[in-house]
Design a protein around this motif. Structure first.
Motif, short mmCIF file in Angstrom:
data_model
loop_
_atom_site.label_atom_id
_atom_site.label_comp_id
_atom_site.label_asym_id
_atom_site.label_seq_id
_atom_site.Cartn_x
_atom_site.Cartn_y
_atom_site.Cartn_z
N PHE A 46 10.70 10.29 -17.18
CA PHE A 46 11.44 9.37 -16.32
C PHE A 46 10.73 9.18 -14.98
O PHE A 46 10.60 8.05 -14.49
CB PHE A 46 12.87 9.90 -16.09
N VAL A 47 10.28 10.26 -14.37
CA VAL A 47 9.58 10.17 -13.09
C VAL A 47 8.25 9.42 -13.27
O VAL A 47 7.87 8.59 -12.43
CB VAL A 47 9.36 11.57 -12.47
N LEU A 48 7.57 9.66 -14.37
CA LEU A 48 6.33 8.94 -14.68
C LEU A 48 6.60 7.44 -14.83
O LEU A 48 5.87 6.61 -14.28
CB LEU A 48 5.70 9.51 -15.95
N ALA A 49 7.64 7.09 -15.56
CA ALA A 49 7.99 5.67 -15.75
C ALA A 49 8.39 5.02 -14.43
O ALA A 49 8.06 3.85 -14.18
CB ALA A 49 9.11 5.55 -16.77
N ALA A 105 0.83 -1.21 0.00
CA ALA A 105 0.00 0.00 0.00
C ALA A 105 0.86 1.26 0.00
O ALA A 105 0.60 2.20 -0.77
CB ALA A 105 -0.93 0.00 1.21
N VAL A 106 1.90 1.28 0.82
CA VAL A 106 2.79 2.45 0.86
C VAL A 106 3.52 2.61 -0.47
O VAL A 106 3.61 3.71 -1.02
CB VAL A 106 3.79 2.35 2.04
N ALA A 107 4.02 1.50 -1.02
CA ALA A 107 4.70 1.56 -2.31
C ALA A 107 3.72 1.98 -3.42
O ALA A 107 4.09 2.71 -4.34
CB ALA A 107 5.33 0.21 -2.65
N GLY A 108 2.48 1.56 -3.31
CA GLY A 108 1.47 1.97 -4.28
C GLY A 108 1.19 3.47 -4.21
O GLY A 108 1.02 4.14 -5.23
N LEU A 109 1.15 4.01 -2.98
CA LEU A 109 0.98 5.46 -2.82
C LEU A 109 2.18 6.22 -3.38
O LEU A 109 2.02 7.26 -4.02
CB LEU A 109 0.76 5.80 -1.35
N GLU A 110 3.37 5.69 -3.16
CA GLU A 110 4.56 6.30 -3.74
C GLU A 110 4.48 6.27 -5.27
O GLU A 110 4.85 7.24 -5.93
CB GLU A 110 5.82 5.56 -3.30
N ALA A 111 4.00 5.17 -5.80
CA ALA A 111 3.87 5.04 -7.25
C ALA A 111 2.88 6.06 -7.81
O ALA A 111 3.13 6.68 -8.84
CB ALA A 111 3.43 3.62 -7.62
N LEU A 112 1.75 6.22 -7.12
CA LEU A 112 0.76 7.21 -7.56
C LEU A 112 1.35 8.62 -7.51
O LEU A 112 1.15 9.42 -8.44
CB LEU A 112 -0.49 7.13 -6.69
N GLY A 113 2.08 8.92 -6.44
CA GLY A 113 2.70 10.24 -6.32
C GLY A 113 3.73 10.48 -7.41
O GLY A 113 3.78 11.56 -8.01
N ALA A 114 4.55 9.48 -7.69
CA ALA A 114 5.57 9.62 -8.73
C ALA A 114 4.93 9.75 -10.11
O ALA A 114 5.36 10.56 -10.93
CB ALA A 114 6.53 8.44 -8.70
N ALA A 115 3.90 8.96 -10.37
CA ALA A 115 3.23 9.04 -11.67
C ALA A 115 2.56 10.40 -11.86
O ALA A 115 2.63 11.00 -12.93
CB ALA A 115 2.21 7.91 -11.81
N ALA A 116 1.92 10.89 -10.80
CA ALA A 116 1.28 12.22 -10.89
C ALA A 116 2.32 13.32 -11.07
O ALA A 116 2.14 14.21 -11.91
CB ALA A 116 0.45 12.48 -9.62
N ALA A 117 3.41 13.25 -10.32
CA ALA A 117 4.46 14.26 -10.45
C ALA A 117 5.11 14.20 -11.83
O ALA A 117 5.38 15.25 -12.45
CB ALA A 117 5.52 14.07 -9.36
N GLY A 118 5.35 13.00 -12.33
CA GLY A 118 5.94 12.85 -13.66
C GLY A 118 5.03 13.37 -14.75
O GLY A 118 5.48 14.05 -15.69
N GLY A 119 3.75 13.08 -14.64
CA GLY A 119 2.79 13.60 -15.62
C GLY A 119 2.71 15.11 -15.57
O GLY A 119 2.70 15.78 -16.61
N TRP A 120 2.69 15.66 -14.36
CA TRP A 120 2.63 17.12 -14.19
C TRP A 120 3.89 17.78 -14.76
O TRP A 120 3.80 18.79 -15.45
CB TRP A 120 2.45 17.46 -12.72
#
Length: 163
Positions: free
Chosen positions: A89-92, A52-67
């Motif tokens: 790169f951050v999105l990936a 769950a924590v890694a999934g939240l990190e993944a969502l944060g990284a994907a959102a930051a990379g997209g932004w």
């Protein structure tokens, strides 16, 4: 189907063959991707929490990379290629971490090493982000990295990954 003997045998009970078809189910051969019989059948709560924590990190990284990618394209910064590639790169990384979180949730052995490596890389990055206007982001990264490491390396989680 095998039949049980109805007449007592003159042999002692220790000498009699064991009829496994009636008393105990046969062991099934291991199928690729399935859990061996000696591994726990359920994923422990520590591994669910780590996923769950890694999934939240993944969502944060994907959102930051997209932004970052969209912002680089919209504002047409001077270094557009570098800014856009950093965002991609951050999105990936977010997508990859999401895949690893899924692996943790399923108890897959291949997911543990990369998750630990990513968390160890996040520690100095989070520390570096503690200064200035990125203090909240740095603190969140540090807490998430430490929490994920503790949960993935906890004894119940480690037991899942043993052979």
């Amino acid at each position: 189907m095998s039949r049980r003997r109805t007449k007592p045998s003159p042999k002692s009970p220790a000498d009699q063959p064991v009829d496994r078809s009636v008393d105990q189910p046969e062991e099934q051969p291991a199928v690729a991707g399935s859990r061996p019989a000696d591994r726990p059948g359920r994923t422990p709560a520590t591994l669910h929490a780590a996923a769950a924590v890694a999934g939240l990190e993944a969502l944060g990284a994907a959102a930051a990379g997209g932004w970052l990618t969209v912002e680089a394209i919209i504002t047409r910064t001077r270094g557009l290629g570098i800014a856009a590639s950093a965002g991609v790169f951050v999105l990936a990384t977010g997508v990859g971490l999401g895949f690893l979180a899924w692996g943790l949730l399923r108890g897959r052995r291949w997911s543990r090493g990369p998750v630990v490596a990513i968390q160890l890389l996040m520690l100095p990055l989070g520390y570096e982000l503690l200064s200035g206007s990125t203090t909240v982001v740095g603190a969140a990264m540090l807490v998430a990295a430490i929490l994920t490491l503790v949960l993935v390396l906890a004894p119940p989680s480690t037991a899942v990954f043993r052979e």
